[in-house]
Design a protein around this motif. Structure first.
Motif, PDB file in Angstrom:
ATOM      1  N   LYS A 169       0.855  -1.186   0.000  1.00 44.97           N
ATOM      2  CA  LYS A 169       0.000   0.000   0.000  1.00 44.97           C
ATOM      3  C   LYS A 169       0.894   1.240   0.000  1.00 44.97           C
ATOM      4  O   LYS A 169       1.806   1.354   0.813  1.00 44.97           O
ATOM      5  N   VAL A 170       0.614   2.148  -0.929  1.00 37.77           N
ATOM      6  CA  VAL A 170       1.396   3.370  -1.050  1.00 37.77           C
ATOM      7  C   VAL A 170       0.468   4.565  -0.879  1.00 37.77           C
ATOM      8  O   VAL A 170      -0.586   4.641  -1.513  1.00 37.77           O
ATOM      9  N   THR A 171       0.868   5.490  -0.012  1.00 30.47           N
ATOM     10  CA  THR A 171       0.137   6.741   0.177  1.00 30.47           C
ATOM     11  C   THR A 171       1.099   7.880  -0.106  1.00 30.47           C
ATOM     12  O   THR A 171       2.140   7.981   0.530  1.00 30.47           O
ATOM     13  N   TRP A 172       0.755   8.674  -1.103  1.00 31.16           N
ATOM     14  CA  TRP A 172       1.571   9.823  -1.493  1.00 31.16           C
ATOM     15  C   TRP A 172       1.022  11.074  -0.826  1.00 31.16           C
ATOM     16  O   TRP A 172      -0.186  11.223  -0.705  1.00 31.16           O
ATOM     17  N   GLU A 173       1.888  11.982  -0.452  1.00 31.92           N
ATOM     18  CA  GLU A 173       1.513  13.280   0.118  1.00 31.92           C
ATOM     19  C   GLU A 173       2.171  14.366  -0.720  1.00 31.92           C
ATOM     20  O   GLU A 173       3.372  14.285  -1.019  1.00 31.92           O
ATOM     21  N   GLN A 174       1.368  15.341  -1.120  1.00 31.36           N
ATOM     22  CA  GLN A 174       1.898  16.479  -1.870  1.00 31.36           C
ATOM     23  C   GLN A 174       1.022  17.689  -1.598  1.00 31.36           C
ATOM     24  O   GLN A 174      -0.194  17.630  -1.784  1.00 31.36           O
ATOM     25  N   ASN A 175       1.648  18.765  -1.143  1.00 24.10           N
ATOM     26  CA  ASN A 175       0.933  20.020  -0.877  1.00 24.10           C
ATOM     27  C   ASN A 175      -0.280  19.822   0.031  1.00 24.10           C
ATOM     28  O   ASN A 175      -1.346  20.372  -0.213  1.00 24.10           O
ATOM     29  N   GLY A 176      -0.141  19.003   1.060  1.00 22.71           N
ATOM     30  CA  GLY A 176      -1.215  18.791   2.012  1.00 22.71           C
ATOM     31  C   GLY A 176      -2.312  17.857   1.544  1.00 22.71           C
ATOM     32  O   GLY A 176      -3.286  17.639   2.255  1.00 22.71           O
ATOM     33  N   LYS A 177      -2.180  17.280   0.363  1.00 22.43           N
ATOM     34  CA  LYS A 177      -3.179  16.339  -0.160  1.00 22.43           C
ATOM     35  C   LYS A 177      -2.557  14.956  -0.234  1.00 22.43           C
ATOM     36  O   LYS A 177      -1.370  14.809  -0.520  1.00 22.43           O
ATOM     37  N   SER A 178      -3.385  13.956   0.031  1.00 24.41           N
ATOM     38  CA  SER A 178      -2.886  12.584  -0.049  1.00 24.41           C
ATOM     39  C   SER A 178      -3.707  11.767  -1.030  1.00 24.41           C
ATOM     40  O   SER A 178      -4.891  12.037  -1.256  1.00 24.41           O
ATOM     41  N   SER A 179      -3.052  10.801  -1.610  1.00 21.14           N
ATOM     42  CA  SER A 179      -3.719   9.827  -2.474  1.00 21.14           C
ATOM     43  C   SER A 179      -3.037   8.493  -2.231  1.00 21.14           C
ATOM     44  O   SER A 179      -1.860   8.442  -1.858  1.00 21.14           O
ATOM     45  N   SER A 180      -3.782   7.420  -2.384  1.00 21.81           N
ATOM     46  CA  SER A 180      -3.196   6.115  -2.111  1.00 21.81           C
ATOM     47  C   SER A 180      -3.600   5.101  -3.167  1.00 21.81           C
ATOM     48  O   SER A 180      -4.578   5.279  -3.898  1.00 21.81           O
ATOM     49  N   CYS A 181      -2.812   4.056  -3.210  1.00 18.16           N
ATOM     50  CA  CYS A 181      -3.056   2.965  -4.155  1.00 18.16           C
ATOM     51  C   CYS A 181      -2.466   1.692  -3.546  1.00 18.16           C
ATOM     52  O   CYS A 181      -1.459   1.738  -2.845  1.00 18.16           O
ATOM     53  N   SER A 182      -3.102   0.585  -3.821  1.00 20.04           N
ATOM     54  CA  SER A 182      -2.597  -0.704  -3.361  1.00 20.04           C
ATOM     55  C   SER A 182      -2.149  -1.519  -4.566  1.00 20.04           C
ATOM     56  O   SER A 182      -2.824  -1.550  -5.600  1.00 20.04           O
ATOM     57  N   PHE A 183      -1.011  -2.150  -4.427  1.00 19.11           N
ATOM     58  CA  PHE A 183      -0.440  -2.945  -5.507  1.00 19.11           C
ATOM     59  C   PHE A 183      -0.381  -4.407  -5.074  1.00 19.11           C
ATOM     60  O   PHE A 183       0.315  -4.737  -4.106  1.00 19.11           O
ATOM     61  N   PRO A 184      -1.077  -5.292  -5.790  1.00 20.39           N
ATOM     62  CA  PRO A 184      -1.002  -6.710  -5.438  1.00 20.39           C
ATOM     63  C   PRO A 184       0.414  -7.239  -5.683  1.00 20.39           C
ATOM     64  O   PRO A 184       1.122  -6.770  -6.571  1.00 20.39           O
ATOM     65  N   TYR A 185       0.817  -8.192  -4.875  1.00 16.67           N
ATOM     66  CA  TYR A 185       2.154  -8.751  -4.980  1.00 16.67           C
ATOM     67  C   TYR A 185       2.379  -9.536  -6.278  1.00 16.67           C
ATOM     68  O   TYR A 185       3.511  -9.880  -6.586  1.00 16.67           O
ATOM     69  N   GLY A 186       1.330  -9.758  -7.061  1.00 15.76           N
ATOM     70  CA  GLY A 186       1.479 -10.439  -8.347  1.00 15.76           C
ATOM     71  C   GLY A 186       2.051  -9.540  -9.429  1.00 15.76           C
ATOM     72  O   GLY A 186       2.456 -10.019 -10.490  1.00 15.76           O
ATOM     73  N   LEU A 187       2.115  -8.225  -9.160  1.00 12.55           N
ATOM     74  CA  LEU A 187       2.698  -7.293 -10.138  1.00 12.55           C
ATOM     75  C   LEU A 187       4.221  -7.372 -10.090  1.00 12.55           C
ATOM     76  O   LEU A 187       4.811  -7.674  -9.050  1.00 12.55           O
ATOM     77  N   SER A 188       4.849  -7.047 -11.219  1.00  7.87           N
ATOM     78  CA  SER A 188       6.308  -7.077 -11.257  1.00  7.87           C
ATOM     79  C   SER A 188       6.885  -5.924 -10.441  1.00  7.87           C
ATOM     80  O   SER A 188       6.260  -4.882 -10.282  1.00  7.87           O
ATOM     81  N   ARG A 189       8.091  -6.150  -9.960  1.00  7.25           N
ATOM     82  CA  ARG A 189       8.767  -5.097  -9.208  1.00  7.25           C
ATOM     83  C   ARG A 189       8.953  -3.853 -10.078  1.00  7.25           C
ATOM     84  O   ARG A 189       8.786  -2.732  -9.624  1.00  7.25           O
ATOM     85  N   GLN A 190       9.249  -4.049 -11.340  1.00 11.87           N
ATOM     86  CA  GLN A 190       9.434  -2.922 -12.252  1.00 11.87           C
ATOM     87  C   GLN A 190       8.168  -2.080 -12.372  1.00 11.87           C
ATOM     88  O   GLN A 190       8.222  -0.846 -12.291  1.00 11.87           O
TER      89      GLN A 190
END
Length: 88
Positions: A57-78
């Motif tokens: 799970k990744v949560t980005w913060e920029q200028n006081g706003k956040s957005s998140s996304c979850s990446f299943p482990y079946g995706l490639s590292r790249q």
């Protein structure tokens, strides 16, 4: 020390040590309070990366706003690395 598999390898085929090495090589720092959380600081944004049981799970913060996304482990590292470093 763990070696990283080829970049096309899905995350679910990485050992925990390899995942941690990858995050370290990205420039992320491991939290001392929660060893599953890593923080990546970039010039214009930051990201909290959490190693969860079924996904990254990744949560980005920029200028006081956040957005998140979850990446299943079946995706490639790249693919996951590209998504993370693109930022919010």
């Amino acid at each position: 020390m763990a070696l990283l598999p080829p970049v096309q390898t899905p995350l679910n085929q990485h050992s925990l040590a390899a995942l941690e090495l990858w995050l370290h090589e990205l420039g992320a720092k491991k939290s001392k309070e929660d060893l599953c959380i890593w923080t990546l600081l970039m010039p214009n944004w930051s990201a909290e990366i959490k190693i969860e049981q079924d996904e990254l799970k990744v949560t980005w913060e920029q200028n006081g706003k956040s957005s998140s996304c979850s990446f299943p482990y079946g995706l490639s590292r790249q693919d996951v690395q590209i998504a993370i470093t693109e930022g919010p």
